[in-house]
Design an enzyme around this catalytic site. Structure first.
Site, PDB file in Angstrom:
ATOM      1  CD1 TRP A 124      -2.207  -2.227   1.649  1.00 54.76           C
ATOM      2  CD2 TRP A 124      -3.029  -1.098  -0.104  1.00 54.76           C
ATOM      3  NE1 TRP A 124      -3.244  -2.965   1.111  1.00 54.76           N
ATOM      4  CE2 TRP A 124      -3.761  -2.303   0.045  1.00 54.76           C
ATOM      5  CE3 TRP A 124      -3.373  -0.235  -1.154  1.00 54.76           C
ATOM      6  CZ2 TRP A 124      -4.818  -2.653  -0.813  1.00 54.76           C
ATOM      7  CZ3 TRP A 124      -4.423  -0.588  -2.003  1.00 54.76           C
ATOM      8  CH2 TRP A 124      -5.131  -1.778  -1.826  1.00 54.76           C
ATOM      9  CG  ASP A 148      -3.110   3.890   4.244  1.00 56.75           C
ATOM     10  OD1 ASP A 148      -4.155   3.730   4.903  1.00 56.75           O
ATOM     11  OD2 ASP A 148      -2.875   3.282   3.174  1.00 56.75           O
ATOM     12  CE  LYS A 162      -8.753  -3.124   3.888  1.00 57.47           C
ATOM     13  NZ  LYS A 162      -7.786  -2.234   3.282  1.00 57.47           N
TER      14      LYS A 162
HETATM   15  C1  PLP Z   1      -7.287  -1.691   1.999  1.00 52.39           C
HETATM   16  C2  PLP Z   1      -6.222  -0.690   2.080  1.00 52.39           C
HETATM   17  C3  PLP Z   1      -6.147   0.385   1.167  1.00 52.39           C
HETATM   18  C4  PLP Z   1      -7.091   0.540  -0.006  1.00 52.39           C
HETATM   19  O1  PLP Z   1      -8.300   1.015   0.387  1.00 52.39           O
HETATM   20  P1  PLP Z   1      -9.438   1.409  -0.694  1.00 52.39           P
HETATM   21  O2  PLP Z   1     -10.530   1.858   0.208  1.00 52.39           O
HETATM   22  O3  PLP Z   1      -9.767   0.172  -1.465  1.00 52.39           O
HETATM   23  O4  PLP Z   1      -8.918   2.467  -1.557  1.00 52.39           O
HETATM   24  C5  PLP Z   1      -5.142   1.321   1.343  1.00 52.39           C
HETATM   25  N1  PLP Z   1      -4.255   1.220   2.354  1.00 52.39           N
HETATM   26  C6  PLP Z   1      -4.291   0.199   3.236  1.00 52.39           C
HETATM   27  C7  PLP Z   1      -3.278   0.131   4.341  1.00 52.39           C
HETATM   28  C8  PLP Z   1      -5.267  -0.782   3.120  1.00 52.39           C
HETATM   29  O5  PLP Z   1      -5.311  -1.796   4.002  1.00 52.39           O
END
Ligand code: PLP
Length: 361
Positions: free
Chosen positions: A102, A172, A196
């Site tokens: 990511w 993030d 998540k």
């Molecule tokens: C799942 C995830 C993403 C992507 O998220 P989207 O909502 O599909 O854009 C980005 N960063 C991390 C750490 C993730 O676990």
């Protein structure tokens, strides 16, 4: 069919109590005679619910007053691009720490809008360890430092917030937000896709230091500008009302569980149980991650013989253990242990793993 133990990486398990309450309230929310999805976000009822959700989140993470809390859309991925537009000016550079899939994506999506300085990367180590803070080559003039505290696919997690001086730290936290207490004041901006650890997909939670909102100097549409969203209480346009509502129910549930300290203890116990089962299996199961870098939230593991993968997946599903298939980039298995996954689920998983190993010697 009964509810299964759900180890999905995302969209992931929601607390059963949250789903049950949403079900009870689906046809008649808050005495309105209609679903929360069927009414105006400008209604008194909705505004009160939205404000309560923000207040509960602020209480859970002790968010200081000089930080705005935003309920946005677009997934974390859209904000990979929107963050540089808002935090960096023309010609600025930003430092990116890449310790998994990511972070790599975030740097790639930012590149059209900011000069990306790859300040540290563990790609050469196949992301099995974390670039130590001492090895980060930070630029004191960078607009911000971006990192991914928990890498959902590779299963690595920074357990300490890195010190980066005066440059705002951007994180993030899509896959580890609300999993333990957090010192928000160490960050410039925190963002997380909801699917998540918060609620359904289509909602992004952002916590941003208010002074940084003034940075967005270059021309952009209002809808791109975080300061506009903050000024409009995240209702610049129609928000994801259903997502906001479910996030609010999750925040209430987290408070009822005892808040962040209780969740941290629970998440630690769950992860320890699973890693112990893997490490104690005489290499029948293996987690390849450098032990100090192991994630509490996402645990990838392989079987000693990949020819057994299909049987493992089929039998685990029959045993009521859902979504253990690993990400296609890594193969093998992955168990995600977010807040809504109870200790009983991990106990059921480790019991199944021991039994499977016995039967398939
Ligand atoms: C799942 C995830 C993403 C992507 O998220 P989207 O909502 O599909 O854009 C980005 N960063 C991390 C750490 C993730 O676990």
């Amino acid at each position: 069919m009964d509810r299964v133990w759900n180890f999905s990486a995302g969209p992931a398990a929601l607390p059963q109590a949250v789903l049950a309450r949403a079900q009870r309230e689906l046809l008649d929310w808050d005495g309105s005679g209609a679903s929360v999805m069927e009414q105006s976000h400008r209604s008194k009822r909705f505004i009160a619910m939205a404000a309560q959700a923000e207040a509960d989140l602020r209480e859970l993470l002790a968010v200081p007053d000089d930080y705005a809390v935003l309920f946005l859309q677009g997934g974390a991925t859209q904000h990979f691009a929107q963050i540089p537009i808002n935090l960096a000016g023309e010609g600025d550079s930003a430092d990116y720490i890449v310790n998994g899939h990511w972070g790599e994506k975030a740097a790639g999506e930012a590149a059209p809008y900011v000069r990306v300085n790859l300040a540290a990367s563990s790609k050469a180590d196949s992301y099995l360890r974390l670039p130590p803070r001492a090895d980060w080559l930070l630029d004191p003039r960078a607009a911000y430092v971006h990192y991914t505290p928990n890498e959902t696919i590779h299963g690595v997690e920074y357990r300490e917030v890195p010190e980066v001086g005066e440059v705002p730290l951007v994180a993030d936290m899509s896959s580890n937000i609300l999993s333990e207490p957090l010192d928000v004041s160490r960050f410039g901006l925190i963002y997380a896709g909801a699917q998540k650890n918060i609620g359904p997909s289509g909602l992004v939670l952002m916590i941003v230091r208010r002074d940084l909102l003034q940075r967005a100097g270059r021309p952009m549409a209002r809808i791109m500008r975080y300061a506009e969203h903050a000024a409009a209480d995240s209702m610049l346009n129609t928000p994801n009302t259903w997502g906001w509502y479910l996030a609010g129910l999750t925040f209430q549930w987290l408070k009822a569980q005892g808040g962040m300290a209780a969740m941290a203890a629970r998440n630690q116990a769950k992860a320890e149980l699973l890693y112990r089962a893997i490490d104690g299996s005489a290499s029948y199961y293996r987690n390849p991650v450098d032990p100090p870098a192991r994630s509490r939230m996402n645990v990838p593991f392989t079987l000693h013989d990949a020819a057994l993968d299909a049987d493992f997946l089929k039998e685990s599903e029959t045993a009521g253990l859902l979504a253990l298939k690993g990400h296609k980039a890594l193969g093998g298995m992955r168990a995600s242990l977010y807040n809504a996954v109870p200790l009983e689920a991990v106990q059921a998983l480790t019991a199944f793993m021991a039994d499977f190993a016995k039967r398939h010697g």
